[in-house]
Design a protein around this motif. Sequence first.
Motif, PDB file in Angstrom:
ATOM      1  N   LEU A 216     101.823 -17.042 -11.823  1.00  0.00           N
ATOM      2  CA  LEU A 216     102.010 -17.081 -10.291  1.00  0.00           C
ATOM      3  C   LEU A 216     101.629 -18.468  -9.810  1.00  0.00           C
ATOM      4  O   LEU A 216     100.697 -18.822  -9.795  1.00  0.00           O
ATOM      5  CB  LEU A 216     101.364 -16.055  -9.513  1.00  0.00           C
ATOM      6  CG  LEU A 216     101.559 -14.533  -9.739  1.00  0.00           C
ATOM      7  CD1 LEU A 216     100.687 -13.626  -8.655  1.00  0.00           C
ATOM      8  CD2 LEU A 216     102.987 -14.172  -9.768  1.00  0.00           C
ATOM      9  N   HIS A 217     102.827 -19.192  -9.559  1.00  0.00           N
ATOM     10  CA  HIS A 217     102.595 -20.772  -9.448  1.00  0.00           C
ATOM     11  C   HIS A 217     102.645 -20.845  -7.820  1.00  0.00           C
ATOM     12  O   HIS A 217     103.868 -20.622  -7.037  1.00  0.00           O
ATOM     13  CB  HIS A 217     103.905 -21.513  -9.893  1.00  0.00           C
ATOM     14  CG  HIS A 217     103.801 -22.961  -9.441  1.00  0.00           C
ATOM     15  ND1 HIS A 217     104.615 -24.012  -9.725  1.00  0.00           N
ATOM     16  CD2 HIS A 217     102.908 -23.465  -8.574  1.00  0.00           C
ATOM     17  CE1 HIS A 217     104.295 -25.053  -9.402  1.00  0.00           C
ATOM     18  NE2 HIS A 217     103.226 -24.816  -8.563  1.00  0.00           N
ATOM     19  N   VAL A 218     101.707 -20.766  -7.193  1.00  0.00           N
ATOM     20  CA  VAL A 218     101.287 -20.743  -5.752  1.00  0.00           C
ATOM     21  C   VAL A 218     101.353 -22.073  -5.107  1.00  0.00           C
ATOM     22  O   VAL A 218     100.794 -22.990  -5.597  1.00  0.00           O
ATOM     23  CB  VAL A 218      99.926 -20.067  -5.427  1.00  0.00           C
ATOM     24  CG1 VAL A 218      99.955 -19.979  -4.005  1.00  0.00           C
ATOM     25  CG2 VAL A 218      99.515 -18.766  -6.034  1.00  0.00           C
ATOM     26  N   VAL A 219     102.362 -22.262  -4.182  1.00  0.00           N
ATOM     27  CA  VAL A 219     102.586 -23.587  -3.408  1.00  0.00           C
ATOM     28  C   VAL A 219     102.558 -23.439  -2.059  1.00  0.00           C
ATOM     29  O   VAL A 219     102.665 -22.428  -1.608  1.00  0.00           O
ATOM     30  CB  VAL A 219     104.156 -23.817  -3.831  1.00  0.00           C
ATOM     31  CG1 VAL A 219     104.530 -25.025  -3.035  1.00  0.00           C
ATOM     32  CG2 VAL A 219     104.637 -23.910  -5.143  1.00  0.00           C
ATOM     33  N   ASP A 220     101.880 -24.441  -1.661  1.00  0.00           N
ATOM     34  CA  ASP A 220     101.559 -24.492  -0.166  1.00  0.00           C
ATOM     35  C   ASP A 220     102.874 -25.141   0.601  1.00  0.00           C
ATOM     36  O   ASP A 220     103.216 -26.086   0.835  1.00  0.00           O
ATOM     37  CB  ASP A 220     100.273 -25.352   0.147  1.00  0.00           C
ATOM     38  CG  ASP A 220     100.058 -25.796   1.694  1.00  0.00           C
ATOM     39  OD1 ASP A 220     100.875 -24.983   2.687  1.00  0.00           O
ATOM     40  OD2 ASP A 220      99.331 -26.409   2.103  1.00  0.00           O
ATOM     41  N   ALA A 221     103.701 -23.967   1.199  1.00  0.00           N
ATOM     42  CA  ALA A 221     104.845 -24.499   1.591  1.00  0.00           C
ATOM     43  C   ALA A 221     104.709 -25.270   2.728  1.00  0.00           C
ATOM     44  O   ALA A 221     105.771 -25.761   3.218  1.00  0.00           O
ATOM     45  CB  ALA A 221     105.607 -23.099   2.020  1.00  0.00           C
ATOM     46  N   SER A 222     103.746 -25.150   3.389  1.00  0.00           N
ATOM     47  CA  SER A 222     103.471 -25.919   4.820  1.00  0.00           C
ATOM     48  C   SER A 222     103.284 -27.403   4.637  1.00  0.00           C
ATOM     49  O   SER A 222     103.134 -28.257   5.587  1.00  0.00           O
ATOM     50  CB  SER A 222     102.589 -25.250   5.738  1.00  0.00           C
ATOM     51  OG  SER A 222     101.389 -25.328   5.068  1.00  0.00           O
TER      52      SER A 222
ATOM     53  N   ALA B  10      97.901 -14.861 -14.079  1.00  0.00           N
ATOM     54  CA  ALA B  10      97.141 -16.018 -13.879  1.00  0.00           C
ATOM     55  C   ALA B  10      97.690 -16.668 -12.684  1.00  0.00           C
ATOM     56  O   ALA B  10      98.834 -16.944 -12.448  1.00  0.00           O
ATOM     57  CB  ALA B  10      97.081 -16.935 -14.908  1.00  0.00           C
ATOM     58  N   LEU B  11      96.734 -17.004 -11.411  1.00  0.00           N
ATOM     59  CA  LEU B  11      97.266 -17.587 -10.588  1.00  0.00           C
ATOM     60  C   LEU B  11      97.042 -19.167 -10.866  1.00  0.00           C
ATOM     61  O   LEU B  11      95.947 -19.782 -10.624  1.00  0.00           O
ATOM     62  CB  LEU B  11      96.341 -17.288  -9.221  1.00  0.00           C
ATOM     63  CG  LEU B  11      96.690 -15.822  -8.426  1.00  0.00           C
ATOM     64  CD1 LEU B  11      95.663 -15.477  -7.799  1.00  0.00           C
ATOM     65  CD2 LEU B  11      97.875 -15.791  -7.704  1.00  0.00           C
ATOM     66  N   VAL B  12      98.138 -20.197 -10.555  1.00  0.00           N
ATOM     67  CA  VAL B  12      97.996 -21.426 -10.832  1.00  0.00           C
ATOM     68  C   VAL B  12      98.820 -22.032  -9.714  1.00  0.00           C
ATOM     69  O   VAL B  12      99.259 -21.548  -8.972  1.00  0.00           O
ATOM     70  CB  VAL B  12      98.638 -22.009 -12.155  1.00  0.00           C
ATOM     71  CG1 VAL B  12      98.052 -21.185 -13.326  1.00  0.00           C
ATOM     72  CG2 VAL B  12     100.204 -21.655 -12.128  1.00  0.00           C
TER      73      VAL B  12
END
Length: 374
Positions: free
Chosen positions: A236-242, A156-158
Amino acid sequence: MQFRDKMDPSWLIGRGKAEEIARKAKDAGADLVIFDQELTPAQLYHLERIMPCKVIDRTQLILDIFAQRAKTREGRYQVELAQLEYLLPRLAGRGRDLSRLGGGIGTRGPGETKLETDRRHIHRRIRDLKRELERVRRHRKLHRDRRRKMEIVQVALVGYTNAGKSTLLNRLTGSDVLSEDRLFATLDPTSRFLRLPSGEQVLLTDTVGFIRRLPHHLVAAFRSTLEQVKEADLLLHVVDASHPEASEQMRAVEQVLQELGAADIPTLTVFNKMDRVAAEMPEEEGTLRISAFSDEDLERLKQAIDQALHREQVCGSAEFPVTRGEWIAALYRNAEVVRSEVSGVTVRIDFRLPLRRFRRLSKEVKEHIRVSSD
């Protein structure tokens, strides 16, 4: 912003500050005043009396955005339920029209106010929506049970809203799910199959984006959607690195996962949008830094998913009666058998298998397993 020792129970910010905001709103010709805080019914009532325009709070703003984004029938039902449950305690004082008298067949007669009529209608609609969403929940459960029986691995994309989850789903699986640079572009979970470098096929699911202080009305209404997260073998803990507040957004997502009961699921943290970050950042264990538009980074991500799914291993032995062929077959399907021998009416099997597969074994099979201490 206003700094106070405690919130005013009637005005949130105090009457003097509220009157100051009302004057500024009038001078600016504003048609809307938004408070980044959930207002109680009493606070909303008092603020609306002095403001020259409409007043809404953080929760209502988020609900309005969700209402614009909802496309499927389930999504619209979930948003409408959250809106009605939010509106119900705030009906009192919502304008002078609520004091008009009603009457007719099925009402309490000429003495019933429009407020009471509205409340009864909302309660009826809430019951209908909950009934419809319960049907959806049961339907989703059937799908999940079927996937579990077919032993389909789920990833799962979270992550925080607008972190790039839908873009990653599209790039990894070649699908064309709506992905836009805006808040809450995805409300309904979307699943696509993804083949990993090892040859294993997993089901990759995109989920609704989280946000700080996610309104509890939304958590309740989107229960059937958020249950997808709890069923995953890997997150998959997706983080906006910007994003300048990336750390705060990560904590917000972790808090929501905790509330959902999904905090113990193995997680791979993926820092996305690295093409927008000027400084190089070292990768730590359990993290990956990528750009969704880099083919090389996508291959690294697939490798990382493969490794994460097989990293945690369970080693042990099991003893089954030879007559329980279905238990023996279940272990053979899921595990790598190291040694197997038959002694009389008992079959002894030494094995190792990924932790995610061990969790899927039935209770009856696990009762006959002895896990090694190492």
